[in-house]
Write a protein that holds these residues in place. Sequence first.
Motif, short mmCIF file in Angstrom:
data_model
loop_
_atom_site.label_atom_id
_atom_site.label_comp_id
_atom_site.label_asym_id
_atom_site.label_seq_id
_atom_site.Cartn_x
_atom_site.Cartn_y
_atom_site.Cartn_z
N VAL A 192 0.87 -1.19 0.00
CA VAL A 192 0.00 0.00 0.00
C VAL A 192 0.90 1.23 0.00
N ILE A 193 0.83 2.00 -1.07
CA ILE A 193 1.69 3.17 -1.23
C ILE A 193 0.84 4.43 -1.10
N THR A 194 0.98 5.12 0.02
CA THR A 194 0.15 6.31 0.22
C THR A 194 0.97 7.41 0.88
N PRO A 228 -1.65 9.29 3.81
CA PRO A 228 -2.18 8.00 4.26
C PRO A 228 -3.71 7.94 4.24
N PHE A 229 -4.23 6.72 4.15
CA PHE A 229 -5.65 6.48 4.42
C PHE A 229 -5.89 6.76 5.91
N SER A 230 -7.15 6.82 6.29
CA SER A 230 -7.46 6.93 7.72
C SER A 230 -7.08 5.62 8.40
N GLU A 231 -6.85 5.69 9.70
CA GLU A 231 -6.47 4.50 10.47
C GLU A 231 -7.47 3.36 10.29
N ASN A 232 -8.75 3.73 10.34
CA ASN A 232 -9.81 2.73 10.19
C ASN A 232 -9.75 2.03 8.85
N ALA A 233 -9.48 2.82 7.79
CA ALA A 233 -9.40 2.26 6.45
C ALA A 233 -8.22 1.29 6.37
N VAL A 234 -7.09 1.68 6.94
CA VAL A 234 -5.89 0.81 6.91
C VAL A 234 -6.19 -0.50 7.64
N MET A 261 3.26 -1.54 4.14
CA MET A 261 2.86 -0.15 4.05
C MET A 261 4.04 0.74 3.64
N ILE A 262 3.82 1.58 2.66
CA ILE A 262 4.78 2.67 2.39
C ILE A 262 3.99 3.97 2.54
N GLU A 263 4.01 4.51 3.74
CA GLU A 263 3.21 5.69 4.08
C GLU A 263 4.09 6.92 4.22
N ARG A 264 3.53 8.05 3.88
CA ARG A 264 4.19 9.35 4.08
C ARG A 264 5.64 9.38 3.59
N TYR A 265 5.90 8.75 2.47
CA TYR A 265 7.27 8.77 1.94
C TYR A 265 7.60 10.15 1.38
N LYS A 266 8.87 10.45 1.33
CA LYS A 266 9.28 11.78 0.85
C LYS A 266 9.80 11.72 -0.59
N LYS A 267 10.50 10.61 -0.91
CA LYS A 267 11.12 10.51 -2.23
C LYS A 267 10.70 9.24 -2.96
N LYS A 268 10.71 9.31 -4.26
CA LYS A 268 10.36 8.16 -5.10
C LYS A 268 11.27 6.98 -4.79
N GLU A 269 12.53 7.28 -4.42
CA GLU A 269 13.51 6.21 -4.14
C GLU A 269 13.00 5.25 -3.05
N GLU A 270 12.30 5.82 -2.08
CA GLU A 270 11.77 4.97 -1.00
C GLU A 270 10.77 3.96 -1.55
N ILE A 322 -2.73 2.24 -4.39
CA ILE A 322 -2.27 3.63 -4.28
C ILE A 322 -3.46 4.60 -4.15
N ARG A 323 -3.13 5.84 -3.79
CA ARG A 323 -4.14 6.90 -3.84
C ARG A 323 -3.79 7.80 -5.04
N SER A 324 -3.33 9.03 -4.80
CA SER A 324 -2.94 9.89 -5.93
C SER A 324 -1.45 9.74 -6.22
N ASP A 325 -0.83 8.75 -5.63
CA ASP A 325 0.61 8.53 -5.75
C ASP A 325 1.00 8.26 -7.20
N LYS A 326 2.11 8.85 -7.59
CA LYS A 326 2.54 8.74 -8.99
C LYS A 326 3.25 7.40 -9.24
N ILE A 327 2.75 6.68 -10.21
CA ILE A 327 3.39 5.42 -10.60
C ILE A 327 3.90 5.59 -12.03
N ASP A 328 5.22 5.80 -12.15
CA ASP A 328 5.79 6.02 -13.48
C ASP A 328 6.55 4.78 -13.96
#
Lengths: 252, 252
Positions: free
Chosen positions: B5-7, B10-16, B32-41, B54-60
């Motif tokens: 899950v890449i967000t 993040p989703f709400s706690e309940n959703a997670v 979980m990959i939450e609140r990441y700062k860089k694409k490298e993570e 994913i949510r609005s996370d960019k998948i290139d």
Amino acid sequence: MKIVVITEKPFSENAVKGIREIIEKAGHEMIMIERYKKKEEVIERIKEADGVIIRSDKIDEEIIKAGEKIKIIVRAGSGYDNIDIEACNKARIVVMNTPGQNSNGVAELCIGMMIFGFRKGFKEGKGRELKDKRLGICGCGYVGKRVKEIAEGIGMKIKIYDPFITTENQVKEIEELFEECQIISLHLPLTKETKGRIGYELIKRIPYGGMICNTARKEIIDEEGFIKIMRERKDLIYVTDVAPTSKVFKKN
Amino acid sequence: MKIVVITEKPFSENAVKGIREIIEKAGHEMIMIERYKKKEEVIERIKEADGVIIRSDKIDEEIIKAGEKIKIIVRAGSGYDNIDIEACNKARIVVMNTPGQNSNGVAELCIGMMIFGFRKGFKEGKGRELKDKRLGICGCGYVGKRVKEIAEGIGMKIKIYDPFITTENQVKEIEELFEECQIISLHLPLTKETKGRIGYELIKRIPYGGMICNTARKEIIDEEGFIKIMRERKDLIYVTDVAPTSKVFKKN
């Protein structure tokens, strides 16, 4: 005749223009007392008034005595708790209000504040939706009815408490409303019976994560009890357009 | 199987909690990959993923190449403009979205922001009402339809522009919508055709005192033209939950 418009919070420019046109077309004169700071300013200028138009401005015995020529006072708005009705009766002054005139505006504000409240002030993150929530309409006059209509469009489940009407989804006791609804919207008039009616015992019944929306009068809230329960129940949300007076309250 | 899950938001706690339960009950593992700062993570940890949420996370393309085992990507939300579909096709990855799932939430936000906008941020003074105003729904998918339902409850007069559907009160050209409606609510998906579609020429058609509400994508606005018209037309109100990128814009 001289019509005195007394508005500490002025009407919009357009409204004033409209009022002036009607008054002058009818051959009368309009006098404005806008954004006054002290009662004395009103007392001084009300002497000439044949008719008076007010908003939430306080009209007490002293003002009525000063306005010797007053025949009618019109409250632009629904609640007339700001007018000393008894003194008006004695002075044989007719008092009128305009119930329903601003009810849609208040109802929209009410719904807007509910959305705002459940979304934590439009901040990012965990917002909640109004849809499918139980809305308790406490007092179902002009405003309450409009809130109901809009809330139905949103898909809320509505319960109503109002001892003066018979309608669908009505609860008999106010306690029931507070127990069953996640969101309580207050639309009680301010009377001797409703003053301080919403206090600790009622509010503590609201389910976890609930909200109170107050677009009525601040005086229907028992501030002391309110502060107590809001300190105990950090989950509750309060949205309002009427600021409370208590100093303790303002600190919270 | 490993579901990542890449967000970044993040989703709400309940959703997670709910997602985890479903995944683990089905015998899979959740990462979980939450609140990441860089694409490298993301790239580093996506190697093991069989499935991705994913949510609005960019998948290139780079992320897709790193996720060698990925079989499916699910976008929690409607728009999938954040996913490089072509690269997914090449890598034989199934891409799914969840249209309609969050549409009520967006619609409520949209209505809430309109009320907020017409009341100048709930400040005292001259607020306007939504009732009887003409609302132009620009793109009538899941969100647009819900906005329509709620707005009908408020008593707004609705016009719709959407070349892909046939419905009541529809206008043929987008220009007509902007000319006829005091409030324009944007619900276009982001595509090659819609990118930068809302610009100077369109916005200048909105009647005096109008409003634009953008709960869609910021990229459908032509920022340069938008800034120009907003400088010329101080009467216009813009409410949005998607921040524009332009530095010039932020100064305005």
